[in-house]
Structure formats: structure tokens, C-alpha cells
Design an enzyme around this catalytic site. Structure first.
Site, PDB file in Angstrom:
ATOM      1  CG  ASP A   1       6.272-123.731 -40.686  1.00 27.49           C
ATOM      2  OD1 ASP A   1       5.560-123.964 -39.686  1.00 27.49           O
ATOM      3  OD2 ASP A   1       6.042-124.222 -41.802  1.00 27.49           O
TER       4      ASP A   1
ATOM      5  CG  HIS B   1       4.661-133.891 -41.090  1.00 26.98           C
ATOM      6  ND1 HIS B   1       4.119-134.053 -42.346  1.00 26.98           N
ATOM      7  CD2 HIS B   1       5.605-132.911 -41.212  1.00 26.98           C
ATOM      8  CE1 HIS B   1       4.707-133.204 -43.183  1.00 26.98           C
ATOM      9  NE2 HIS B   1       5.610-132.510 -42.527  1.00 26.98           N
TER      10      HIS B   1
ATOM     11  CD  GLU C   1       3.886-128.494 -44.973  1.00 23.04           C
ATOM     12  OE1 GLU C   1       4.292-127.520 -44.292  1.00 23.04           O
ATOM     13  OE2 GLU C   1       4.629-129.422 -45.344  1.00 23.04           O
TER      14      GLU C   1
ATOM     15  CD  GLU D   1       2.658-125.575 -40.830  1.00 26.18           C
ATOM     16  OE1 GLU D   1       3.133-124.761 -39.999  1.00 26.18           O
ATOM     17  OE2 GLU D   1       3.268-125.975 -41.835  1.00 26.18           O
TER      18      GLU D   1
ATOM     19  CG  ASP E   1       4.264-123.819 -44.818  1.00 26.87           C
ATOM     20  OD1 ASP E   1       4.498-122.837 -45.546  1.00 26.87           O
ATOM     21  OD2 ASP E   1       5.140-124.637 -44.479  1.00 26.87           O
TER      22      ASP E   1
ATOM     23  NE  ARG F   1       4.378-131.399 -49.611  1.00 21.63           N
ATOM     24  CZ  ARG F   1       4.545-130.886 -48.405  1.00 21.63           C
ATOM     25  NH1 ARG F   1       5.719-130.379 -48.054  1.00 21.63           N
ATOM     26  NH2 ARG F   1       3.558-130.860 -47.552  1.00 21.63           N
TER      27      ARG F   1
ATOM     28  CD  GLN G   1       9.249-129.500 -48.906  1.00 20.86           C
ATOM     29  OE1 GLN G   1       8.091-129.536 -49.314  1.00 20.86           O
ATOM     30  NE2 GLN G   1       9.570-129.721 -47.654  1.00 20.86           N
TER      31      GLN G   1
ATOM     32  CE  LYS H   1       7.652-126.434 -46.738  1.00 16.52           C
ATOM     33  NZ  LYS H   1       6.527-127.211 -46.208  1.00 16.52           N
TER      34      LYS H   1
ATOM     35  CB  THR I   1       2.385-118.723 -45.260  1.00 11.34           C
ATOM     36  OG1 THR I   1       3.653-119.184 -45.711  1.00 11.34           O
ATOM     37  CG2 THR I   1       1.950-119.532 -44.056  1.00 11.34           C
TER      38      THR I   1
ATOM     39  CD  GLU J   1       2.343-136.744 -43.189  1.00 13.09           C
ATOM     40  OE1 GLU J   1       1.965-137.604 -42.378  1.00 13.09           O
ATOM     41  OE2 GLU J   1       2.439-135.545 -42.890  1.00 13.09           O
TER      42      GLU J   1
HETATM   43 CA    CA Z   1       5.268-126.207 -42.792  1.00 20.18          CA
END
Ligand code: CA
Length: 440
Positions: A135, A142, A209, A211, A243, A247, A250, A263, A267, A384
Site C-alpha cells: 500500500d 492526504h 481509506e 484508494e 483500506d 486511527r 495506528q 490496517k 482491506t 482528514e
Molecule cells: Ca492506506
């Protein structure tokens, strides 16, 4: 070199009438590949056409599709790995033959209909046995916003960001097809002070996420890098990737080695692979570098790449809460952005990945990292959009969303549009959040 040809011609229609509807993701000009199963049968490779799936296995069996023997064998397997390994000419030939089969009224014999399965009767599976999942982290928007939130007193970009596409190695065993529920993960997070036991509990900051992913076609040999102009020969096609990220886990675990359990729990991927052949009309000039950006490495640039490095995909995230579902309301779009803005292209990602001699293998999955627009409300994740949960926004019906709640369904969608061409789409990549398990 992948060119626009008559398989992209907007005037062609299919005898599968649902493929001619304006809003379908799967017109004749798309023909994405996937793997599906009907009750009590083995997995089959199929091509999406309108609201139907053409089973390649059945079409070959019925004799309405003819391919060279080894290619026909690859199309009868239980995953797409063998077809992926055969490279561009094989992908182009399957596309051409299926296009002819689905266009020609002469081939629309009653028998051909026996090779079609309605999408609603099919279960979509992972299309590929994924060896490795890498990834990346290639959206400058971002990266900048993430940095403002995580380390507000430092420069808004790490110095490497504009020099190479940053990545980490993900977990392939937990890549699942769209529709698989996402169980809220447990994990350790920061204690409120250093003398306390660090809490281990369900994440309170579950995020998506948005992606774009791509599957490796033929791999490269150990020790042999792939040049930027050869990169497209090694990319079979694209999909959407969610993904899922925790948080709070993380933030605590990522120092100094990057994400792991925040993560690796899951996924999601959209089940259809949209080939580079189908995407030919939607290739776009590579992103222009900012004026004060460092010079771009020769290994990651070429004239051809500047002309066609980006892929124009309009992306959206929709959310449907449990309450919305109960009331029968459809999912609400909460953000939209475009993959053409991504700072590093899929070709640069692949070339960079191999530039130290690392061998990619057929069926490996690489993903772009969060695709975020320039404005905060057009970001590709809630971290975000809500400034790490400081803000919330309102769903239709008045619910406040900060991070994901149990019962929320996240749906990623992507569509390519260009004047003079049929719009094509990726289908949906969805998952409903389920409560954490009781453990300990
Ligand atoms: Ca990611």
C-alpha cells in the site's frame, strides 16, 4: 502500447440490452474480469456486461467463444492468476473475442444466453489469489493534511515525499471482496500516562481509506527492475480498495515502523478488474510537479509517462447508516475526488517497487493510498474530513458522523467519463461495520 481502438467506439451496442443503459458501469466498452460463483457450483471467471455476467468457462464449453488452447485453459481456472501472468496480448485477445461475442447479432444464438448469469444470482469472490499487498501513500493532499494533524509543528511534507512514492507492506490474507462485513478491530492504544497499562479495546476511530488498487500482470525477475515505459506491460487492471484503518491503534503503534494492526485486520476490494485496455480513453497527462519540487528522478519519468501517466477516475464515498437503512434511504455521498490528481502514478509506483530488484509476482496487489482532493471536505478518509474526530458532519436525517459507527455501510464507487466515449465504472466496493467481538 495500449491504444484506443474500435472496442472503445461509442456507437457499438450489445445484444445484452442492460449494457446499453446510460448509467451502467459495465457497457460493452468496459468488459471487466472477475470471479463469481452460483449456488452449488465451482468458481468461474466472468466478464461483467450490464446486469449480467458472461461466464468464460460456459462460453468456451458451448463453443461460442474460441481461444488458443492455453489461453482457453487460463480462462477456465478458478482465479485470474494464470490469465494475469500471460500479459497484454492475452488480455487484449480475450477483450476482443468477448467484445465480438457480445456485439454480433450473428453470435446471439439461444445457446449464447446459456453462458450468461444474472449478477443478482452470483456471489462475487476475490478475483485473484493475492501473493503480496503493498500500500502506497501517494496523495500530496492526504500527506499534507495528515502531517498537519499528526505533527503540526513540523514541515507539512516529509522530505522524501516528492522524491519517491512512499509505501508499506500490507497484509494479503485479510484482503476480502466487496460485501464482506468489517468487524471492528481490537487493539492497543496509548495510555493516558506512561505508568498506566496501555488499554486494549475496540477502536473508537474506525475509518475508511478511499484508494485505487492495481493487480500485477506478468511479474519481473528478482534483481531486474521494470522501466517506467514498460510498467504498463506489468499492470493487468485496476479496482477500488478500502483500506479500513483504526486511527487510535495506528497512532500508538506506528512509531517508528509504520502501520501494522491498525490496517491488517481487513482491506476490501471491488470484485471487478477494469483492464488497462478498457481504461485507454481515460489516460491523462501525469500530474505536473509543483514549482519548488525537487527534480524528478530519471527512473520515474519519461515523455510517454508525462503524456499518459495519470488515469482519470471520478471517485465517491457513500455512507448508509443503520438508521438510514431501516428507513429505506439510500446511501449518501460524503466525499468525491479524482484519481488523476494523484501525485505519483500507478506506473511510477510499480517501477519504484522494482527499482531495488524486488520481484513482483503475478497477482500481487498494489494500492495508491488514500486519494484526497485539495479541499478538506473532499478528502478520502474521515481522519482528514473530521480533523481526527474534532469535527463531524451531518448525514441525511440528522445523524452526526465523525468516525464509523457499528452498522454504517461504506461504499466506494468510481467512474470514468470523457466526451465522445462511453462512461465505464468499477462497480461498488462496500462493507458494513460490525460490532467488535467480546474478548478478554
Ligand atoms: Ca492506506
Amino acid at each position: 502500447v495500449i491504444d484506443i481502438d474500435d472496442t472503445h467506439d461509442v456507437t457499438h451496442a450489445s445484444w445484452v440490452t442492460s449494457a446499453n443503459a446510460e448509467e451502467t458501469d459495465f457497457p460493452l466498452q468496459n468488459l471487466p474480469l472477475g470471479v463469481f460463483r452460483t449456488p452449488n457450483s465451482a468458481p468461474e471467471i466472468g466478464v461483467a456486461i450490464g446486469d449480467q455476467i458472461l461466464s468464460l468457462h460456459r462460453a468456451l464449453q458451448l463453443g461460442v467463444l474460441t481461444l488458443p488452447a492455453s489461453l482457453a485453459q487460463a480462462c477456465r481456472e478458478l482465479t485470474l492468476n494464470s490469465l494475469l501472468s500471460r500479459g497484454r496480448p492475452a488480455a487484449a485477445m480475450v477483450r476482443r473475442k468477448v467484445f465480438e461475442l457480445l456485439t454480433s447479432d450473428a453470435l446471439k444464438q439461444d445457446i449464447t444466453v446459456q453462458a450468461l448469469v444474472s449478477t443478482k444470482d452470483a456471489e462475487m469472490l476475490l478475483p485473484v489469489t493475492i501473493g503480496d499487498f503493498t500500500d502506497f501513500y501517494t496523495s500530496i493532499n492526504h500527506a499534507r493534511r495528515g502531517a498537519q494533524l499528526s505533527r503540526p509543528n513540523l514541515p507539512p511534507l516529509y522530505p522524501n515525499f516528492q522524491n519517491l512514492p512512499v509505501a508499506y507492506h500490507g497484509r494479503s490474507s485479510s484482503v476480502t471482496p466487496s460485501g464482506t462485513p468489517c468487524r471492528r478491530p481490537l487493539g492497543q492504544m496509548a495510555p493516558s500516562n506512561a505508568s498506566e497499562e496501555a488499554p486494549f479495546r475496540a477502536t473508537a476511530k474506525l475509518d475508511f481509506e478511499l484508494e485505487v488498487g492495481f493487480y500485477v500482470g506478468p511479474g519481473n525477475l528478482l534483481g531486474e527492475p521494470v522501466s517506467i515505459d514498460s510498467a504498463e506491460d506489468h499492470i493487468f487492471g485496476l479496482c477500488l480498495v478500502n483500506d479500513w484503518s483504526a486511527r487510535d491503534i495506528q497512532r500508538w503503534e506506528s512509531q517508528p515502523l509504520g502501520p501494522f494492526q491498525s490496517k491488517s485486520f481487513m482491506t476490501s476490494v471491488s470484485p471487478w478488474i477494469v483492464t488497462l485496455e478498457a481504461l485507454a480513453p481515460f489516460r491523462h497527462k501525469a500530474v505536473e510537479r509543483e514549482e519548488n519540487a525537487p527534480p524528478l528522478s530519471r527512473r520515474l519519468s519519461s515523455e510517454r509517462h508525462s503524456e499518459r501517466g495519470a488515469v482519470d477516475i471520478a471517485l465517491k464515498v457513500r455512507v448508509q447508516s443503520e438508521a438510514m437503512r431501516t428507513r429505506g434511504e439510500s446511501a449518501a455521498v460524503i466525499t468525491e475526488t479524482n484519481f488523476a490528481q494523484q501525485y505519483w502514478s500507478i506506473f511510477q509506483m510499480l517501477t519504484h517497487h522494482t527499482s531495488n530488484g524486488c520481484n513482483l509476482r503475478s497477482g500481487d496487489l498494489l494500492a495508491s493510498g488514500t486519494v484526497s482532493g485539495a479541499q478538506q471536505q473532499l478528502a478520502g478518509c474521515l481522519f482528514e474530513m473530521t480533523m481526527d474526530g474534532r469535527n463531524s458532519f451531518e448525514l441525511p436525517g440528522g445523524e452526526e458522523l465523525t468516525y464509523l459507527r457499528d452498522g454504517d455501510e461504506v461504499q466506494l464507487v468510481g467512474r470514468c467519463e470523457r466526451k465522445g466515449f462511453r462512461s465505464i465504472g468499477f462497480g461498488v466496493c462496500s462493507g458494513v461495520v460490525q460490532p467488535a467481538i467480546e474478548w478478554l
